[in-house]
Design a protein around this motif. Structure first.
Motif, short mmCIF file in Angstrom:
data_model
loop_
_atom_site.label_atom_id
_atom_site.label_comp_id
_atom_site.label_asym_id
_atom_site.label_seq_id
_atom_site.Cartn_x
_atom_site.Cartn_y
_atom_site.Cartn_z
N VAL A 52 0.85 -1.19 0.00
CA VAL A 52 0.00 0.00 0.00
C VAL A 52 0.88 1.24 0.00
CG1 VAL A 52 -1.81 1.25 1.23
CG2 VAL A 52 -1.74 -1.25 1.34
N LYS A 53 0.55 2.20 -0.88
CA LYS A 53 1.25 3.49 -0.88
C LYS A 53 0.66 4.29 0.27
CE LYS A 53 2.29 7.41 -3.83
NZ LYS A 53 3.71 7.40 -4.03
N ASP A 54 1.44 4.48 1.34
CA ASP A 54 0.95 5.09 2.57
C ASP A 54 1.81 6.29 2.93
OD1 ASP A 54 0.22 5.66 5.26
OD2 ASP A 54 -0.45 3.59 5.51
N ALA A 55 1.19 7.35 3.45
CA ALA A 55 1.92 8.56 3.84
C ALA A 55 2.78 8.32 5.08
CB ALA A 55 0.94 9.69 4.10
N ALA A 56 2.51 7.26 5.84
CA ALA A 56 3.28 6.98 7.04
C ALA A 56 4.69 6.50 6.71
CB ALA A 56 2.57 5.93 7.89
N CYS A 57 4.89 5.95 5.52
CA CYS A 57 6.21 5.44 5.13
C CYS A 57 7.00 6.55 4.42
CB CYS A 57 6.05 4.24 4.20
SG CYS A 57 5.30 2.83 5.00
N PRO A 58 8.32 6.54 4.59
CA PRO A 58 9.14 7.56 3.93
C PRO A 58 9.16 7.37 2.42
CG PRO A 58 10.51 5.96 5.09
CD PRO A 58 9.10 5.65 5.43
N SER A 59 9.67 8.37 1.72
CA SER A 59 9.74 8.34 0.26
C SER A 59 10.56 7.14 -0.21
CB SER A 59 10.38 9.62 -0.24
OG SER A 59 10.47 9.61 -1.63
N GLY A 60 10.07 6.46 -1.24
CA GLY A 60 10.77 5.29 -1.78
C GLY A 60 10.39 3.98 -1.11
N LYS A 61 9.50 4.04 -0.11
CA LYS A 61 9.08 2.84 0.58
C LYS A 61 7.56 2.73 0.54
CE LYS A 61 12.97 2.25 3.65
NZ LYS A 61 13.38 1.80 4.95
N VAL A 62 7.06 1.50 0.65
CA VAL A 62 5.63 1.24 0.68
C VAL A 62 5.31 0.43 1.93
CG1 VAL A 62 5.29 1.34 -1.81
CG2 VAL A 62 5.88 -0.82 -0.75
N LEU A 63 4.05 0.46 2.32
CA LEU A 63 3.60 -0.29 3.49
C LEU A 63 3.28 -1.72 3.06
CD1 LEU A 63 2.78 -0.04 6.51
CD2 LEU A 63 0.46 0.37 5.70
N LYS A 64 3.91 -2.69 3.70
CA LYS A 64 3.65 -4.10 3.43
C LYS A 64 2.71 -4.60 4.52
CE LYS A 64 5.91 -8.60 3.24
NZ LYS A 64 7.19 -9.31 3.40
N VAL A 65 1.49 -5.00 4.13
CA VAL A 65 0.48 -5.46 5.07
C VAL A 65 0.31 -6.96 4.88
CG1 VAL A 65 -1.90 -5.20 5.83
CG2 VAL A 65 -0.69 -3.23 4.88
N THR A 66 0.45 -7.72 5.98
CA THR A 66 0.29 -9.17 5.93
C THR A 66 -0.95 -9.54 6.73
OG1 THR A 66 2.70 -9.41 5.84
CG2 THR A 66 1.42 -11.38 6.37
N GLY A 67 -1.86 -10.29 6.11
CA GLY A 67 -3.09 -10.71 6.77
C GLY A 67 -2.80 -11.67 7.91
N ALA A 68 -3.70 -11.70 8.89
CA ALA A 68 -3.52 -12.54 10.08
C ALA A 68 -4.75 -13.41 10.29
CB ALA A 68 -3.27 -11.67 11.30
N ILE A 69 -4.58 -14.45 11.08
CA ILE A 69 -5.71 -15.31 11.42
C ILE A 69 -6.60 -14.59 12.42
CG2 ILE A 69 -4.52 -17.46 10.90
CD1 ILE A 69 -3.93 -17.79 13.85
N ARG A 70 -7.80 -15.09 12.60
CA ARG A 70 -8.80 -14.45 13.45
C ARG A 70 -8.26 -14.19 14.86
NH1 ARG A 70 -15.02 -15.54 13.59
NH2 ARG A 70 -14.52 -15.64 11.40
N GLY A 71 -8.50 -12.99 15.36
CA GLY A 71 -8.09 -12.63 16.70
C GLY A 71 -6.72 -11.98 16.79
N LEU A 72 -5.95 -12.00 15.72
CA LEU A 72 -4.62 -11.37 15.71
C LEU A 72 -4.64 -10.15 14.80
CD1 LEU A 72 -2.34 -14.51 15.48
CD2 LEU A 72 -2.92 -13.20 17.51
N HIS A 73 -3.72 -9.24 15.03
CA HIS A 73 -3.63 -8.02 14.22
C HIS A 73 -2.78 -8.27 12.98
CE1 HIS A 73 -5.59 -5.53 17.22
NE2 HIS A 73 -4.82 -6.09 18.14
#
Length: 80
Positions: free
Chosen positions: A39-60
């Motif tokens: 995901v292109k996210d403003a929280a990450c510095p320039s040149g980096k993207v946010l890598k989101v990994t799905g989790a099993i139920r009950g975990l973040h």
């Protein structure tokens, strides 16, 4: 003849480059366990993207800023 055609079609699919990743503009609402989305996210510095990994139920979900070379990425929109 059908075997030959099947082999040619299968080799075409296996020969395609799979290294390109799609970068989403927003985080998907539904993400299967251990599925990865970039995901292109403003929280990450320039040149980096946010890598989101799905989790099993009950975990973040796991979230981390990672470097993504421009030639490996294409920009897309998330569809809920």
């Amino acid at each position: 003849m059908r075997i030959l055609v099947s082999a040619v079609v299968l080799s075409c699919f296996l020969g395609l480059p799979c290294s390109a990743q799609t970068i989403l503009k927003s985080e998907p609402l539904i993400l299967a366990p251990y599925e990865v989305a970039f995901v292109k996210d403003a929280a990450c510095p320039s040149g980096k993207v946010l890598k989101v990994t799905g989790a099993i139920r009950g975990l973040h979900r796991r979230k981390a800023c990672v470097a993504m070379p421009g030639e490996q990425a294409s920009l897309a929109t998330a569809t809920p």
